[in-house]
Design an enzyme around this catalytic site. Structure first.
Site, short mmCIF file in Angstrom:
data_model
loop_
_atom_site.label_atom_id
_atom_site.label_comp_id
_atom_site.label_asym_id
_atom_site.label_seq_id
_atom_site.Cartn_x
_atom_site.Cartn_y
_atom_site.Cartn_z
N MET A 25 -4.57 1.61 -4.81
CA MET A 25 -5.07 2.44 -3.70
C MET A 25 -6.42 1.90 -3.25
O MET A 25 -7.37 1.88 -4.03
CB MET A 25 -5.22 3.90 -4.15
N CYS A 107 2.19 -3.19 2.28
CA CYS A 107 1.15 -2.53 3.08
C CYS A 107 1.54 -2.59 4.56
O CYS A 107 1.71 -3.68 5.12
CB CYS A 107 -0.20 -3.21 2.88
#
Length: 316
Positions: A25, A107
């Site tokens: 994260m 991503c």
């Protein structure tokens, strides 16, 4: 930094056991937070995504992006890269201080895709294969894992082909976020994760919408995966994997201790607490808490509002 250990992370994958994993994260899965979730039954932690080219270009980037300590294991370092040699070079730098590297192929952010990183790699299976193979060949450390984290295609046959090519190149395991690169809040595609699990022989980890231990168990039951990865669920409740429904007060004070001991910047310290307290505080309380500035003010507020651990009124 932590020195090398003899850990073989692949030994953790056992028949019938579901590994519980902290997702990479940006800004959040840094060393202090990893230390916290490890106290609450998290088996493996990922670093935030690190851009391999920047990491190799600058000592300053290496020092700021990658910090660890002796207790921060097992640890997977996730890189964004579009070049096999750059990825392999970065892997060689972090290998003495970690248990594996992971290539981000999931991503969906526009900047990452524009640079050739993240989810656009699921459309370049040959490049992914070459990157995995080169890392495997160049990291001179037995038992070091090389993995990929992907999103799925609308045509699942393409995802299966990608995963099989990665496995053939030497991928140790594959993490699947059960959404396409265009999807954000749509339901996770459990059938797709199960299909991928059934199509490869390496372990598969599932990611997406895991908010509590029941979700972990449901994900395992529905897909047969070997591990489950959580992101936002852990931010809201770092003790989630230990079975807590909401962040217990002990966990809040553990975070205060870890963050102050490690010198965590105030913004990061405060933001984590905002996430942790969201489910257990009223809107007026959140408004007051979110406007606080300074570690001392936050700690005073926690004492006044919740008390020390023995007076715990928060959920267990």
């Amino acid at each position: 930094m932590s020195t090398d250990t003899k850990t073989n992370i692949m030994d953790m994958f056992e028949e019938g056991k579901v590994l519980k994993i902290c997702a990479p994260m940006v800004r959040y899965s840094k060393l202090p937070f990893r230390c916290l979730v490890r106290r609450y039954d998290c088996d493996i932690c990922f670093t935030p995504m690190i851009v391999a080219a920047d990491f190799m270009r600058s000592n300053k980037a290496r020092d700021s992006e990658f910090t660890t300590n002796d207790s921060d294991r097992p640890l997977i370092v996730q890189f964004a890269s579009s070049d096999a040699q750059t990825l392999a070079d970065a892997a060689c730098v972090v290998a003495p201080f970690s248990d594996g590297v992971d290539l981000n192929c999931g991503c969906p952010q526009r900047w990452a895709m524009a640079e050739g990183y993240g989810a656009c790699l699921i459309n370049k299976p040959d490049l992914v294969r070459d990157m995995v193979r080169l890392v495997r060949n160049q990291v001179a450390k037995p038992n070091y894992s090389t993995s990929i984290k992907i999103r799925i295609h609308k045509d699942l046959r393409r995802t299966v082909d990608l995963c099989q090519q990665a496995e053939a190149a030497g991928a140790s395991w594959i993490t699947v976020h059960g959404r396409t690169a265009d999807e954000r809040h749509q339901p996770v595609n459990y059938n797709a994760i199960q299909t991928i699990k059934d199509s490869v022989s390496v372990p598969v980890i599932a990611n997406g919408d895991v908010r509590n231990l029941r979700d972990v168990e449901a994900m395992h039951r529905l897909t047969g995966v070997d591990g489950v990865m959580a992101a936002r669920g852990l931010l809201a409740n770092p003790a989630m994997f230990a079975g807590y429904e909401c962040t217990p007060l002990q966990c809040v004070w553990d975070w205060v201790d870890i963050a102050t001991e490690q010198g965590t910047p105030f913004t990061c310290f405060h933001h984590h607490l905002m996430y942790m307290l969201e489910r257990v505080s009223s809107q007026p309380e959140r408004k007051v808490f979110n406007s606080l500035y300074g570690t001392a003010a936050v700690i005073d507020y926690l004492h006044e509002t919740y008390g020390p651990v023995q007076d715990c009124g928060m959920s267990t």
